[in-house]
Design an enzyme around this catalytic site. Structure first.
Site, short mmCIF file in Angstrom:
data_model
loop_
_atom_site.label_atom_id
_atom_site.label_comp_id
_atom_site.label_asym_id
_atom_site.label_seq_id
_atom_site.Cartn_x
_atom_site.Cartn_y
_atom_site.Cartn_z
N LYS A 1 4.20 3.70 8.48
CA LYS A 1 4.02 2.47 9.27
C LYS A 1 5.18 1.49 9.14
CE LYS A 1 0.61 0.25 6.19
NZ LYS A 1 1.11 0.95 5.00
N ARG B 1 -5.78 -5.98 4.82
CA ARG B 1 -6.07 -4.77 4.05
C ARG B 1 -7.54 -4.68 3.65
NH1 ARG B 1 -0.62 -2.83 2.47
NH2 ARG B 1 -0.79 -1.57 0.62
N ARG C 1 9.29 9.60 -1.54
CA ARG C 1 9.90 8.40 -0.97
C ARG C 1 10.93 7.79 -1.93
NH1 ARG C 1 5.43 4.59 1.84
NH2 ARG C 1 4.72 4.14 -0.25
N ARG D 1 9.69 3.65 -5.69
CA ARG D 1 8.93 2.42 -5.88
C ARG D 1 8.07 2.56 -7.12
NH1 ARG D 1 6.04 0.97 -0.21
NH2 ARG D 1 4.34 0.63 -1.66
N ARG E 1 -4.43 3.60 -4.44
CA ARG E 1 -4.15 3.07 -3.09
C ARG E 1 -4.89 3.86 -2.02
NH1 ARG E 1 1.85 2.70 -2.09
NH2 ARG E 1 2.08 4.28 -3.69
#
Ligand code: AMP
Length: 210
Positions: A14, A89, A123, A156, A167
């Protein structure tokens, strides 16, 4: 003026899709997660108060988040509109948002849980300029080095298996119900995130009539 919210599970792309849309349509991309990461990296007071929560993959308190979004939108630097990424969220954040702002559409990027882990754990982020990489889909030319600024690429803090589990669980329990709230009044476009990033972007634009 175009005002969008982009939603989807972690690693669905996103952020990338929001940036592509923002660049071509002069929208301000507002990522609450990026604001938090910047605050942690730059040792601000806010950064100190949220560092542990963010690195564990937990959600930051609603009043802090609402305050950040409110202040960011109050800058009014979004003459052509904005795209909100990572907010709201949970239902409480959605209620705050809908009481104060209106939007043109919600972009919901769909991605199966099984694919999320592989994408998120590969990532990387440039520690200097913040550019995103992925060791599968968007490799840097030189290992661990940003193609653009030469900065070191890092994962991250919250891209580890334990934080990711938290998450993903939060997404299903708290963020998915936000879609039901939006569905009452807002236009929601559902987009298949499990395809090439340019195809995802094309699908978003076509479904938004851009
Ligand atoms: P993201 O970059 O959107 O994955 O966000 C990174 C982290 O920032 C999340 O795991 C949360 O700890 C925090 N965060 C971002 N957006 C929100 C939000 N709307 N509500 C609560 N916490 C958030």
């Amino acid at each position: 003026m175009r005002k969008y919210v982009i939603m989807g599970i972690q690693g669905c792309g996103k952020g990338t899709q929001a940036k592509l849309l923002a660049a071509d349509f002069d929208l301000v991309h507002i990522s609450v997660g990026e604001i938090f990461r910047w605050s942690v990296q730059n040792h601000t007071k806010l950064g100190a108060s949220i560092k542990r929560i963010v690195s564990r993959g937990e959600l930051v308190a609603d009043d802090i988040v609402a305050d950040i979004v409110h202040k960011r939108l109050a800058d009014h630097d979004w003459n052509y509109g904005f795209i909100l990424d990572g907010f709201p969220r949970n239902p409480r954040q959605a209620a705050f948002f809908l009481e104060n702002y209106d939007i043109d559409a919600v972009i919901n990027i769909e991605m199966p849980d099984e694919i999320v882990a592989q994408r998120v754990l590969s990532r990387r982020l440039c520690s200097q300029c913040g550019l995103d990489y992925n060791l599968f889909y968007h490799r840097p030319e030189k290992d661990d080095t940003c193609d653009v600024c030469g900065g070191q690429l890092v994962a991250r803090d919250d891209d580890n298996e334990e934080a990711l589990r938290a998450r993903i669980a939060d997404f299903h329990a708290k963020t998915k119900p936000v879609l039901d709230i939006f569905a009452v009044k807002e236009l929601i476009v559902h987009v298949d995130g499990n395809q090439d990033r340019d195809l995802v972007q094309a699908e978003i634009r076509s479904k938004l009539g851009l």
